[in-house]
Design an enzyme around this catalytic site. Structure first.
Site, mmCIF file in Angstrom:
data_model
loop_
_atom_site.group_PDB
_atom_site.id
_atom_site.type_symbol
_atom_site.label_atom_id
_atom_site.label_comp_id
_atom_site.label_asym_id
_atom_site.label_seq_id
_atom_site.Cartn_x
_atom_site.Cartn_y
_atom_site.Cartn_z
ATOM 1 N N LEU A 130 0.861 -1.171 0.000
ATOM 2 C CA LEU A 130 0.000 0.000 0.000
ATOM 3 C C LEU A 130 0.900 1.223 0.000
ATOM 4 O O LEU A 130 1.979 1.202 0.601
ATOM 5 C CB LEU A 130 -0.892 0.048 1.249
ATOM 6 C CG LEU A 130 -1.995 -1.002 1.416
ATOM 7 C CD1 LEU A 130 -2.688 -0.806 2.760
ATOM 8 C CD2 LEU A 130 -3.009 -0.926 0.284
ATOM 9 N N ASP A 131 0.472 2.296 -0.643
ATOM 10 C CA ASP A 131 1.234 3.537 -0.577
ATOM 11 C C ASP A 131 1.313 4.005 0.875
ATOM 12 O O ASP A 131 0.408 3.737 1.678
ATOM 13 C CB ASP A 131 0.559 4.632 -1.412
ATOM 14 C CG ASP A 131 0.601 4.345 -2.903
ATOM 15 O OD1 ASP A 131 1.435 3.518 -3.319
ATOM 16 O OD2 ASP A 131 -0.196 4.955 -3.640
ATOM 17 N N LYS A 132 2.364 4.725 1.178
ATOM 18 C CA LYS A 132 2.549 5.236 2.533
ATOM 19 C C LYS A 132 1.347 6.065 2.981
ATOM 20 O O LYS A 132 0.910 5.972 4.135
ATOM 21 C CB LYS A 132 3.822 6.102 2.578
ATOM 22 C CG LYS A 132 4.131 6.698 3.938
ATOM 23 C CD LYS A 132 5.406 7.528 3.885
ATOM 24 C CE LYS A 132 5.702 8.179 5.228
ATOM 25 N NZ LYS A 132 6.926 9.019 5.168
ATOM 26 N N ARG A 240 -5.082 6.436 -7.778
ATOM 27 C CA ARG A 240 -4.773 7.860 -7.700
ATOM 28 C C ARG A 240 -4.700 8.484 -9.092
ATOM 29 O O ARG A 240 -5.244 9.571 -9.333
ATOM 30 C CB ARG A 240 -3.466 8.063 -6.936
ATOM 31 C CG ARG A 240 -3.532 7.521 -5.515
ATOM 32 C CD ARG A 240 -2.176 7.370 -4.862
ATOM 33 N NE ARG A 240 -1.525 8.660 -4.619
ATOM 34 C CZ ARG A 240 -0.391 8.787 -3.943
ATOM 35 N NH1 ARG A 240 0.221 7.707 -3.464
ATOM 36 N NH2 ARG A 240 0.139 9.965 -3.756
#
Length: 312
Positions: A130-132, A240
């Site tokens: 997962l992205d930060k 995104r």
């Protein structure tokens, strides 16, 4: 010349992340330069930055000069809220602002902290990432057999994907009710500073990767729309970039978002300062029993509180 054999700690990692962790003190731009030049070899062949390493692979690294710096402090032990756990895997609810692993300027992440908190664990590896800035369900394998089986599910073709991941995303404006499928290819590239970015491209682009995102309106507010977003392909920054491409970038997105809006929300009464993207639901086939498992993580309190202000 440095020759390394990939062990369980490196298996499944991307080549660039493997090298960034290995070559502490080497500028990120230089690491990517030696990969692009072909000086880094995996099993005697050229490899790309996103090449996935397997157990037993031989990685040949050219001599590089590292900057002198103090030895990094070990990751502090930390447990994360557990949503599901058995002898094969554990699924945690990752908070926003925490990386899943060290590298790219981050000393440590979820995996390093969990390993420190569980010194008795013989094996613990990330199944996916997962992205930060994204919160929510993150799956880790406790056995190599489970890691392999779950990653096989992830690698299936878009129409055959077994693992289902659905996210809650808040976007500004009114999302078009008819826009339910985004099937737009993506291309991953590096900026001049060596930062990873993703953009949409035409289907004929030589490095285009087909990317499919399903979108459903969950709730409408006066100036925002809460979406249920399911990914059929797991590309970097897929949600995104797809939502931004549709003209509705995710609230709080620091890379692809509306920066003026983000700043106004952070300074406003609600002081909302994070990206509103949360891995809310996860469905997969258990690697040992074959049972289909569905899990859910509620929206974090700060996201719920922000929605309350929008509904007022």
């Amino acid at each position: 010349m440095l020759r390394l054999t990939v062990d369980e700690g490196g298996a499944g990692q991307r080549l660039d992340n493997f090298l960034l962790r290995l070559l502490k003190g080497v500028p990120k731009t230089h690491v990517y330069r030696v990969i692009r030049s072909g000086e880094v070899r995996v099993n005697k062949g050229r490899a790309a930055a996103d090449t996935r390493l397997a157990l037993g692979d031989e990685v040949r690294v050219p001599p590089v000069r590292t900057a002198q710096r103090d030895e990094a402090a070990p990751a502090p032990p930390r447990e994360f809220p557990v949503v599901y756990e058995d002898e094969y895997l554990v699924v945690v609810d990752k908070p926003a602002g925490v990386a899943v692993h060290g590298g790219s300027g981050v000393s440590f992440g979820v995996i390093e902290q969990l390993r420190r908190a569980r010194p008795q664990a013989k094996f613990l590896e990330l199944v996916h990432r997962l992205d930060k800035e994204t919160s929510g369900l993150l799956m880790l394998a406790k056995k190599r057999s489970a890691l392999t089986a779950l990653q096989d599910q992830l690698r299936q073709r878009p129409g055959e994907k077994v693992i289902g991941k659905t996210y809650a995303a808040l976007v500004p404006g009114s999302w078009p009710e008819k826009l339910k499928v985004i099937d737009v290819p993506l291309h991953k590239f590096l900026t001049g500073e060596g930062e990873r970015r993703v953009r949409t491209v035409e289907p004929g682009h030589e490095e285009a990767k087909r990317s499919i995102t399903l979108v459903k309106v969950a709730r409408r507010f006066r100036d925002f729309t809460l979406l249920d977003v399911t990914i059929k392909t797991g590309r970097t920054h897929q949600i995104r970039v797809h939502l931004a491409h549709a003209g509705h970038a995710i609230v709080g997105d620091p890379k692809y978002g509306d920066f003026a809006l983000n700043k106004s929300l952070a300074r406003g009464p609600a002081k909302f300062e994070r990206m509103f993207l949360h891995a809310q639901r996860l469905r997969f086939v258990h690697p040992a029993t074959g049972a289909e498992i569905g899990l859910e993580a509620p929206l974090p309190p700060e996201c719920e509180a922000f929605l309350t202000t929008l509904a007022a």
